[in-house]
Scaffold this motif. Structure first.
Motif, short mmCIF file in Angstrom:
data_model
loop_
_atom_site.label_atom_id
_atom_site.label_comp_id
_atom_site.label_asym_id
_atom_site.label_seq_id
_atom_site.Cartn_x
_atom_site.Cartn_y
_atom_site.Cartn_z
N ASN A 73 0.79 -1.11 -0.02
CA ASN A 73 0.07 0.03 0.01
C ASN A 73 0.93 1.32 -0.12
O ASN A 73 2.12 1.19 0.07
CB ASN A 73 -0.84 -0.02 1.04
CG ASN A 73 -0.23 -0.14 2.57
OD1 ASN A 73 0.86 0.41 2.84
ND2 ASN A 73 -0.99 -0.93 3.34
N GLY A 74 0.22 2.45 -0.17
CA GLY A 74 0.76 3.71 -0.33
C GLY A 74 1.63 4.21 1.18
O GLY A 74 2.50 4.68 1.23
N THR A 75 0.84 3.62 2.26
CA THR A 75 1.37 3.96 3.56
C THR A 75 2.50 3.37 3.88
O THR A 75 3.52 4.00 4.26
CB THR A 75 0.21 3.40 4.63
OG1 THR A 75 -0.93 3.95 4.06
CG2 THR A 75 0.76 4.17 6.01
N LEU A 78 5.41 5.24 2.25
CA LEU A 78 5.82 6.15 2.85
C LEU A 78 6.75 6.07 3.98
O LEU A 78 7.84 6.84 4.24
CB LEU A 78 4.47 7.16 3.33
CG LEU A 78 3.96 7.71 1.99
CD1 LEU A 78 2.44 8.18 2.13
CD2 LEU A 78 4.55 9.40 1.76
N SER A 99 -3.75 17.14 4.15
CA SER A 99 -3.39 15.81 3.53
C SER A 99 -4.16 14.77 4.17
O SER A 99 -5.01 15.01 5.10
CB SER A 99 -1.90 15.79 3.34
OG SER A 99 -1.74 14.25 2.97
N TRP A 100 -4.11 13.65 3.30
CA TRP A 100 -4.66 12.33 3.94
C TRP A 100 -3.82 11.98 5.10
O TRP A 100 -2.67 12.25 4.97
CB TRP A 100 -4.71 11.20 2.95
CG TRP A 100 -5.37 10.03 3.33
CD1 TRP A 100 -4.46 8.76 3.42
CD2 TRP A 100 -6.45 9.50 4.11
NE1 TRP A 100 -5.23 7.79 4.12
CE2 TRP A 100 -6.31 8.07 4.60
CE3 TRP A 100 -7.45 10.33 4.74
CZ2 TRP A 100 -7.51 7.66 5.03
CZ3 TRP A 100 -8.42 9.74 5.26
CH2 TRP A 100 -8.55 8.34 5.50
N ALA A 102 -2.29 9.35 6.28
CA ALA A 102 -1.16 8.23 5.95
C ALA A 102 -0.19 8.86 5.37
O ALA A 102 0.93 8.52 5.60
CB ALA A 102 -1.80 7.26 4.92
N VAL A 145 2.79 16.98 -0.56
CA VAL A 145 1.46 16.29 -1.17
C VAL A 145 1.01 17.02 -2.17
O VAL A 145 0.17 17.93 -2.09
CB VAL A 145 0.63 15.89 0.10
CG1 VAL A 145 -0.24 14.66 -0.55
CG2 VAL A 145 1.54 15.49 1.22
N SER A 173 0.17 10.52 -4.37
CA SER A 173 -1.17 9.25 -4.47
C SER A 173 -2.28 9.70 -5.13
O SER A 173 -3.04 9.12 -5.80
CB SER A 173 -1.52 9.08 -3.07
OG SER A 173 -0.25 8.56 -2.52
N HIS A 174 -2.30 11.49 -5.07
CA HIS A 174 -3.60 11.77 -6.04
C HIS A 174 -3.38 12.34 -7.45
O HIS A 174 -4.15 12.75 -8.01
CB HIS A 174 -4.01 13.10 -5.09
CG HIS A 174 -4.61 12.97 -3.84
ND1 HIS A 174 -5.34 13.50 -3.18
CD2 HIS A 174 -4.43 11.74 -3.36
CE1 HIS A 174 -5.49 13.34 -1.88
NE2 HIS A 174 -5.30 12.16 -1.81
N SER A 195 0.13 5.77 -3.55
CA SER A 195 -0.85 4.98 -3.36
C SER A 195 -1.53 4.30 -4.64
O SER A 195 -1.72 5.17 -5.54
CB SER A 195 -1.76 5.56 -2.27
OG SER A 195 -2.86 4.80 -2.29
N MET A 196 -1.96 3.28 -4.60
CA MET A 196 -2.69 2.68 -5.73
C MET A 196 -3.86 2.01 -5.30
O MET A 196 -4.46 1.09 -6.01
CB MET A 196 -1.80 1.62 -6.56
CG MET A 196 -0.78 2.49 -7.33
SD MET A 196 0.36 1.73 -8.47
CE MET A 196 1.07 0.42 -7.38
N GLN A 197 -4.38 2.71 -4.19
CA GLN A 197 -5.58 2.01 -3.59
C GLN A 197 -6.81 2.40 -4.12
O GLN A 197 -7.16 3.46 -5.05
CB GLN A 197 -5.73 2.44 -2.16
CG GLN A 197 -6.84 2.20 -1.35
CD GLN A 197 -8.26 2.86 -1.38
OE1 GLN A 197 -7.92 4.20 -1.97
NE2 GLN A 197 -9.33 2.46 -1.16
N GLY A 211 -2.27 -1.29 -3.05
CA GLY A 211 -1.10 -1.54 -3.55
C GLY A 211 -0.33 -0.05 -3.59
O GLY A 211 -0.88 0.95 -3.21
N TYR A 348 -10.90 15.80 3.48
CA TYR A 348 -9.90 15.43 4.56
C TYR A 348 -10.07 16.46 5.59
O TYR A 348 -10.13 17.70 5.17
CB TYR A 348 -8.62 15.21 4.11
CG TYR A 348 -8.49 14.08 2.97
CD1 TYR A 348 -9.12 12.92 3.01
CD2 TYR A 348 -7.57 14.26 1.94
CE1 TYR A 348 -8.82 12.15 1.87
CE2 TYR A 348 -7.29 13.49 0.98
CZ TYR A 348 -7.98 12.33 0.98
OH TYR A 348 -7.87 11.46 0.02
C1 LIG Z 1 -2.33 11.43 -0.01
C2 LIG Z 1 -2.31 10.20 0.22
N1 LIG Z 1 -1.10 9.49 0.92
C3 LIG Z 1 -1.12 8.38 1.12
C4 LIG Z 1 -2.21 7.52 1.03
C5 LIG Z 1 -2.16 6.05 1.67
O1 LIG Z 1 -2.08 5.33 0.75
P1 LIG Z 1 -3.05 3.62 1.01
O2 LIG Z 1 -4.23 3.89 1.50
O3 LIG Z 1 -2.29 2.84 -0.26
O4 LIG Z 1 -2.02 3.05 2.13
C6 LIG Z 1 -3.30 7.88 0.58
C7 LIG Z 1 -4.44 7.08 0.45
O5 LIG Z 1 -5.75 7.38 0.22
C8 LIG Z 1 -3.45 9.23 0.17
O6 LIG Z 1 -4.58 9.74 -0.32
#
Ligand SMILES: Cc1ncc(COP(=O)(O)O)c(C=O)c1O
Length: 429
Positions: A73-75, A78, A99-100, A102, A145, A173-174, A195-197, A211, A348
């Motif tokens: 995942n993206g988290t 990071l 930001s989000w 994560a 971000v 991610s965006h 992120s590729m969620q 992912g 957010y």
């Molecule tokens: C800006 C941003 N960073 C990181 C993430 C984290 O990604 P993930 O949900 O794949 O862990 C997200 C998830 O939406 C995000 O919007």
């Protein structure tokens, strides 16, 4: 229609069409790609060859980086990026307050503190002018971000970072496929994380269920991320870093490995990204053109000489009550929703408002007891203007999921004209 009574006052709705989101991914192609992996017995891959490696190479090349590393995942991408950049206990990382969660939460796990930086009230992206005063001897990195596809003022951020010898972590991610001065976002700082969620409709611009991927130019950062996050994996050619080589093949024991099926899905999405972005830009341009004359509604800005892209989370517009007789954004949202527009406030919350990042939140203290020993950041800036801008967001979700020809789009734009037309004639409340 735009002069008829507002729907919120009992008039006819401006929007009758149901938005029809389009999938950029052909399900039969995905089924075929997954079928091939199943037939080949590719359920997990520690080598990074196969579907994982293929995606890593093509994504890194697309972004303009030498190395790509897939994640679950993206988290976790990071987390690995922060760790590779040397962020550790007691360090401070400057991070935008919008930001989000994560993009900043991994810092707590590392025993580091986020230092929340103001965002520009016109873009809601990190305000480079606010970074300098936040730098202290404990600052270890700067994080940016590119929210909802809009691109940060990277030259200004990089100038500050380079002058202080600080690495820059870019969260893209965006904004998959966005660029700045001809270079793709994610390749501008030291590490780019994505992120590729989500699914092909409404998920990240390159989506694969769950992912993530990190890209970088530095072999050293790539090896550190590999060693930290990918047990049993040795980078192509082996570790060049003798100390990390010594840890292999068990490395740090952490496993944030990507799933090959997810990476196969991401490969298909990547193939279509430029076309999908071109369509989204067309819709976005139409929205921008239509709201320009409304004066009290603007689109969140993207950096000069940038090409926004990806557009996860829709389009953030900004309502300006001072140009609209003081009518607040919440009232505009009510009126637009009554007209049939799918919209809401900023997707957010502001990060510094979250209990997680308040030093006194018992839940956070229980989860991260070591933070009690970490001194609170010495510097802070006035986040009032960021809060004000955040409270004026009108977020419209659907247009970025529709084809330019969807009848919902012109009707939605009529709804904006109708609501702001009434506002300008003082007929609103
Ligand atoms: C800006 C941003 N960073 C990181 C993430 C984290 O990604 P993930 O949900 O794949 O862990 C997200 C998830 O939406 C995000 O919007």
């Amino acid at each position: 229609m735009t002069s008829s009574k507002l729907a919120i006052h009992g008039g006819p709705k401006a929007v009758s069409a149901k938005p029809v989101p389009v999938s950029p991914l052909d399900p039969s192609e995905l089924k075929a790609a997954l079928g091939e992996l199943i037939d080949a017995g590719e359920f997990s891959d520690a080598s990074g060859a196969g579907a994982i490696g293929r995606f890593e190479r093509s994504f890194a090349e697309y972004i303009g980086c030498d190395h790509g590393l897939g994640f679950c995942n993206g988290t976790s991408a990071l987390l690995a990026a922060y760790l590779a950049c040397g962020v550790g206990p007691g360090d401070e990382v400057i991070h935008p307050c919008y930001s989000w969660v994560a993009s900043v939460a991994p810092l707590l796990l590392l025993g580091a503190r986020p230092v929340f930086c103001g965002v520009s009230p016109l873009s809601l992206l990190i305000d480079p002018a606010a970074i300098g005063p936040l730098i202290t001897p404990r600052t270890r990195a700067i994080s940016v971000v590119h929210m909802h596809g809009a691109v940060c003022e990277m030259d200004a951020v990089l100038e500050i970072a380079r002058a202080r010898g600080l690495p820059v972590i870019e969260d893209g991610s965006h904004c998959h496929g966005a660029s700045y001065r001809g270079r793709r976002c994610g390749s501008l700082g030291d590490v780019g994380c994505f992120s590729m969620q989500g699914g092909p409709v409404g998920g990240k611009p390159v989506a694969c269920g769950e992912g993530g991927i990190a890209v970088c130019r530095s072999r050293d950062l790539y090896e550190r991320m590999t060693s930290f996050a990918q047990i049993n994996r040795v980078p192509g050619g082996g570790f060049l870093d003798a100390e990390l080589a010594q840890l292999a093949p068990f490395n740090s024991g952490m496993k944030f490995r990507a799933h090959p099926w997810a990476m196969a899905c991401a490969s298909l999405m990547l193939r279509d990204l430029d076309r999908a972005n071109a369509e989204k830009r067309e819709v976005r341009a139409r929205v921008q053109e239509s709201i320009e004359p409304l004066w009290a509604l603007t689109m969140c800005e993207t950096a000069a000489d940038s090409t926004p892209g990806g557009f996860y989370g829709g389009i953030n517009l900004l309502h300006h009550p001072e140009r609209a007789g003081g009518v607040p954004a919440a009232r505009i949202l009510d009126a637009l929703k009554a007209e049939g527009v799918a919209c809401g406030p900023a997707p957010y919350p502001l990060l510094h408002r979250l209990p997680l990042f308040r030093g006194d939140a018992p839940g956070a203290r229980r989860l991260y007891p070591w933070l009690a020993e970490t001194p609170a950041p010495a510097a802070s800036t006035d986040l009032g203007p960021s809060e004000d801008a955040h409270g004026r967001v009108v977020n419209v979700l659907f247009p970025m999921q529709l084809s330019p020809g969807d009848p919902y789009v012109p009707q939605m734009l009529d709804a904006f004209r109708k609501v702001y037309g009434h506002l300008s004639r003082g007929e609103f409340i």
